[in-house]
Write a protein that holds these residues in place. Structure first.
Motif, PDB file in Angstrom:
ATOM      1  N   UNK A  66       0.806  -1.221   0.000  1.00  0.00           N
ATOM      2  CA  UNK A  66       0.000   0.000   0.000  1.00  0.00           C
ATOM      3  C   UNK A  66       0.842   1.275   0.000  1.00  0.00           C
ATOM      4  N   UNK A  67       2.031   1.227   0.605  1.00  0.00           N
ATOM      5  CA  UNK A  67       2.858   2.441   0.691  1.00  0.00           C
ATOM      6  C   UNK A  67       4.328   2.098   0.480  1.00  0.00           C
ATOM      7  N   UNK A  68       4.708   1.661  -0.726  1.00  0.00           N
ATOM      8  CA  UNK A  68       6.111   1.276  -0.960  1.00  0.00           C
ATOM      9  C   UNK A  68       7.083   2.440  -0.809  1.00  0.00           C
ATOM     10  N   UNK A  69       6.658   3.657  -1.205  1.00  0.00           N
ATOM     11  CA  UNK A  69       7.555   4.806  -1.077  1.00  0.00           C
ATOM     12  C   UNK A  69       7.864   5.098   0.387  1.00  0.00           C
ATOM     13  N   UNK A  70       6.857   4.973   1.236  1.00  0.00           N
ATOM     14  CA  UNK A  70       7.064   5.211   2.659  1.00  0.00           C
ATOM     15  C   UNK A  70       8.033   4.192   3.250  1.00  0.00           C
ATOM     16  N   UNK A  76      15.808   3.899   4.194  1.00  0.00           N
ATOM     17  CA  UNK A  76      16.929   4.816   3.982  1.00  0.00           C
ATOM     18  C   UNK A  76      17.237   5.608   5.242  1.00  0.00           C
ATOM     19  N   UNK A  77      16.190   6.004   5.952  1.00  0.00           N
ATOM     20  CA  UNK A  77      16.366   6.752   7.195  1.00  0.00           C
ATOM     21  C   UNK A  77      17.146   5.925   8.217  1.00  0.00           C
ATOM     22  N   UNK A  78      16.764   4.658   8.353  1.00  0.00           N
ATOM     23  CA  UNK A  78      17.434   3.778   9.314  1.00  0.00           C
ATOM     24  C   UNK A  78      18.881   3.528   8.898  1.00  0.00           C
ATOM     25  N   UNK A  79      19.137   3.307   7.603  1.00  0.00           N
ATOM     26  CA  UNK A  79      20.500   3.062   7.124  1.00  0.00           C
ATOM     27  C   UNK A  79      21.383   4.286   7.347  1.00  0.00           C
ATOM     28  N   UNK A  80      20.852   5.465   7.073  1.00  0.00           N
ATOM     29  CA  UNK A  80      21.626   6.688   7.289  1.00  0.00           C
ATOM     30  C   UNK A  80      21.916   6.903   8.770  1.00  0.00           C
ATOM     31  N   UNK A  81      20.946   6.586   9.604  1.00  0.00           N
ATOM     32  CA  UNK A  81      21.150   6.727  11.047  1.00  0.00           C
ATOM     33  C   UNK A  81      22.232   5.767  11.537  1.00  0.00           C
ATOM     34  N   UNK A  82      22.208   4.527  11.062  1.00  0.00           N
ATOM     35  CA  UNK A  82      23.179   3.541  11.509  1.00  0.00           C
ATOM     36  C   UNK A  82      24.569   3.747  10.953  1.00  0.00           C
ATOM     37  N   UNK A  93      15.373   7.453  14.213  1.00  0.00           N
ATOM     38  CA  UNK A  93      14.095   7.012  13.634  1.00  0.00           C
ATOM     39  C   UNK A  93      13.250   6.220  14.622  1.00  0.00           C
ATOM     40  N   UNK A  94      13.828   5.908  15.772  1.00  0.00           N
ATOM     41  CA  UNK A  94      13.102   5.126  16.773  1.00  0.00           C
ATOM     42  C   UNK A  94      12.482   5.999  17.858  1.00  0.00           C
ATOM     43  N   UNK A  95      12.627   7.316  17.740  1.00  0.00           N
ATOM     44  CA  UNK A  95      12.036   8.240  18.696  1.00  0.00           C
ATOM     45  C   UNK A  95      10.861   8.954  18.045  1.00  0.00           C
ATOM     46  N   UNK A  96       9.732   8.996  18.753  1.00  0.00           N
ATOM     47  CA  UNK A  96       8.530   9.637  18.227  1.00  0.00           C
ATOM     48  C   UNK A  96       8.633  11.139  18.446  1.00  0.00           C
ATOM     49  N   UNK A  97       8.571  11.900  17.360  1.00  0.00           N
ATOM     50  CA  UNK A  97       8.726  13.348  17.443  1.00  0.00           C
ATOM     51  C   UNK A  97       7.394  14.062  17.652  1.00  0.00           C
TER      52      UNK A  97
END
Length: 247
Positions: A66-70, A76-82, A93-97
């Motif tokens: 339903x949301x492949x782009x998301x 990508x967000x997780x890979x960049x963070x790691x 990415x694991x903290x709710x803003x």
């Protein structure tokens, strides 16, 4: 108590040695006794693990469809963070803003809205409100999930109490959705007709959101049952928060 009296007549050194031997024996016995419950614990863990795996795979497949782009954005967000060193969790990415309403706040909001009927100004009993009916259904589903996971609880009095709540729910369901069975799919009707043959923890309630056809859902309850979407979202957010805490 017995060891206290038995060691009372001993000298300090002998008492120390006796207590040390006793504690050592109990530690050894606990290690040996572990083999009796290890197989049982492993069986429970395997069952729970499969339940969580199936749920995750279903959620993951639906989200990718339903949301492949998301999904790609999150990856990508997780890979960049790691890939970088961090001193705080500002970009995590694991903290709710965003600030979101909790499930309790949503329930309180719906309760306040249901105290007065729209346009009439007449107080209504809490047990007779649509939001109370929806909350009851969600609470029953939560209890069912817990009973499914905790095998020991299946034979407990909780099953009898849950069955009584489901019967009360069914009465309210027929009041808000007259003859709900006719709005279900063929597979759902089969589940509905055979629910007496199932354990209480796997009985499907079939709330309004479970009616797959949008037209039938509208016919089942033209004005809709207020609050189910908000409550479902609040429930999902709390589950996501719990998941984040475990990461």
């Amino acid at each position: 108590m017995l060891i206290a009296f038995s060691s009372e007549i001993l000298a300090a050194a002998s008492r120390h040695a006796t207590l040390e031997d006793l504690f050592g024996f109990h530690n050894w016995y606990r290690q040996v006794a572990w083999r009796k419950i290890f197989v049982k614990r492993m069986a429970e863990s395997a069952k729970e693990g499969q339940i969580h795996r199936d749920a995750f795979e279903a959620f993951d497949a639906a989200l990718r469809e339903t949301a492949p782009e998301m999904v790609e954005g999150w990856k990508n967000w997780v890979h960049q963070w790691g890939a970088r060193q961090h001193t705080d969790g500002t970009e995590s990415p694991f903290e709710l803003k965003e600030k979101v309403a909790t499930l309790r706040e949503i329930k309180n909001k719906l309760t306040k809205e249901a105290l007065l009927r729209s346009g009439e100004g007449t107080e209504v009993e809490r047990e007779d409100t649509p939001s109370t009916f929806i909350v009851m259904g969600l609470e029953i589903e939560d209890i069912q999930r817990n009973l499914t996971i905790h095998v020991k609880a299946v034979a407990s009095p909780r099953r009898t109490a849950l069955l009584k709540r489901i019967r009360v729910f069914r009465k309210l369901q027929h009041a808000y959705i007259p003859n709900p069975r006719r709005f279900l799919s063929a597979t759902q009707r089969q589940i509905w007709d055979t629910e007496v043959d199932h354990h209480v923890e796997v009985i499907r309630l079939f709330l309004l959101s479970d009616i797959l056809d949008a037209t039938k859902r509208m016919h089942a309850c033209g004005q809709g049952l207020p609050g189910e979407v908000d409550l479902r979202i609040g429930e999902a957010r709390e589950a996501l928060h719990t998941l984040r805490q475990g990461l």
